[in-house]
Design a protein around this motif. Structure first.
Motif, mmCIF file in Angstrom:
data_model
loop_
_atom_site.group_PDB
_atom_site.id
_atom_site.type_symbol
_atom_site.label_atom_id
_atom_site.label_comp_id
_atom_site.label_asym_id
_atom_site.label_seq_id
_atom_site.Cartn_x
_atom_site.Cartn_y
_atom_site.Cartn_z
ATOM 1 N N GLY A 97 0.854 -1.291 -0.050
ATOM 2 C CA GLY A 97 0.106 0.087 -0.053
ATOM 3 C C GLY A 97 0.880 1.184 -0.049
ATOM 4 O O GLY A 97 1.587 1.377 0.855
ATOM 5 N N TYR A 98 0.697 2.111 -0.905
ATOM 6 C CA TYR A 98 1.377 3.207 -1.035
ATOM 7 C C TYR A 98 1.587 3.928 0.330
ATOM 8 O O TYR A 98 0.614 4.440 0.966
ATOM 9 N N GLY A 99 3.014 4.400 0.744
ATOM 10 C CA GLY A 99 3.178 4.882 1.601
ATOM 11 C C GLY A 99 3.506 4.090 2.953
ATOM 12 O O GLY A 99 3.763 4.652 4.079
ATOM 13 N N GLU A 100 2.969 3.022 3.078
ATOM 14 C CA GLU A 100 3.004 1.995 4.237
ATOM 15 C C GLU A 100 4.481 1.682 4.579
ATOM 16 O O GLU A 100 5.390 1.405 3.709
ATOM 17 N N ARG A 101 5.183 2.009 5.721
ATOM 18 C CA ARG A 101 6.513 1.778 6.043
ATOM 19 C C ARG A 101 6.386 0.592 7.360
ATOM 20 O O ARG A 101 5.482 0.911 8.232
ATOM 21 N N VAL A 102 6.957 -0.209 7.119
ATOM 22 C CA VAL A 102 7.078 -1.514 8.327
ATOM 23 C C VAL A 102 8.334 -1.615 8.880
ATOM 24 O O VAL A 102 9.294 -1.744 7.881
ATOM 25 N N GLN A 103 8.493 -1.795 10.034
ATOM 26 C CA GLN A 103 9.865 -1.910 10.935
ATOM 27 C C GLN A 103 10.180 -3.108 10.765
ATOM 28 O O GLN A 103 9.483 -4.263 10.689
ATOM 29 N N ILE A 104 11.637 -3.230 10.664
ATOM 30 C CA ILE A 104 12.347 -4.804 10.438
ATOM 31 C C ILE A 104 13.067 -5.099 11.828
ATOM 32 O O ILE A 104 13.963 -4.088 12.067
ATOM 33 N N HIS A 105 12.987 -5.849 12.850
ATOM 34 C CA HIS A 105 13.866 -6.322 13.657
ATOM 35 C C HIS A 105 13.881 -7.768 13.748
ATOM 36 O O HIS A 105 12.956 -8.580 14.005
#
Length: 121
Positions: A97-105
Motif C-alpha cells: 500500500g502506497y506510503g506504508e512503512r514497516v519496521q524490521i527487527h
C-alpha cells in the motif's frame, strides 16, 4: 528483415518481463556486520543495519530497519533475509500500500546474511 506482426507483441512482452525482473531486486551479496544499506527499487525503498553481538558465547546477527511501499500499484515492497548457512530466505517484512512503512527487527546466528529488497504480489 521484418518481424511477423504477431511476433512483435510477444517480443515486446519478453523484453518488458526481462527488464522488470532485472530492476526489482537488490544485488545478492552477503554482508558482514557491521553494515548499513539503503536500497531503492521502483516499487519501494528500505533502510537497514546489520550489527553483531556476543550472546552466550555465540555471535548473534541483528537486522534492524524499515521497508516502505513507494508506488501506487498492486505490488508490495518486501525485504528477504538469507542468513549464513541457509539456502532459502526469510520473507521478513512486506509493506503493501502506497506510503506504508514497516519496521524490521530480526536476529540470527552468525556474522553475515544476504539482505534483499524486492517487489512481490
Amino acid at each position: 528483415m521484418r518481424l511477423v506482426p504477431t511476433l512483435r507483441p510477444l517480443l515486446a512482452a519478453a523484453v518488458l518481463v526481462g527488464t522488470t525482473v532485472m530492476v526489482t531486486a537488490t544485488p545478492a551479496n552477503a554482508a558482514t556486520c557491521p553494515h548499513r544499506d539503503s536500497p531503492k527499487i521502483p516499487a519501494g525503498e528500505a533502510n537497514w543495519a546489520l550489527t553483531c553481538r556476543q550472546v552466550e558465547g555465540q555471535t548473534a546477527l541483528y537486522v534492524d530497519g524499515w521497508v516502505e511501499d513507494t508506488r501506487h500499484d498492486s505490488l508490495c515492497a518486501v525485504v528477504r533475509i538469507t542468513p549464513e548457512g541457509r539456502n532459502y530466505p526469510d520473507e521478513v517484512r512486506a509493506a503493501c500500500g502506497y506510503g506504508e512503512r514497516v519496521q524490521i527487527h530480526k536476529f540470527y546466528q552468525g556474522r553475515s546474511a544476504i539482505v534483499r529488497l524486492a517487489s512481490s504480489r
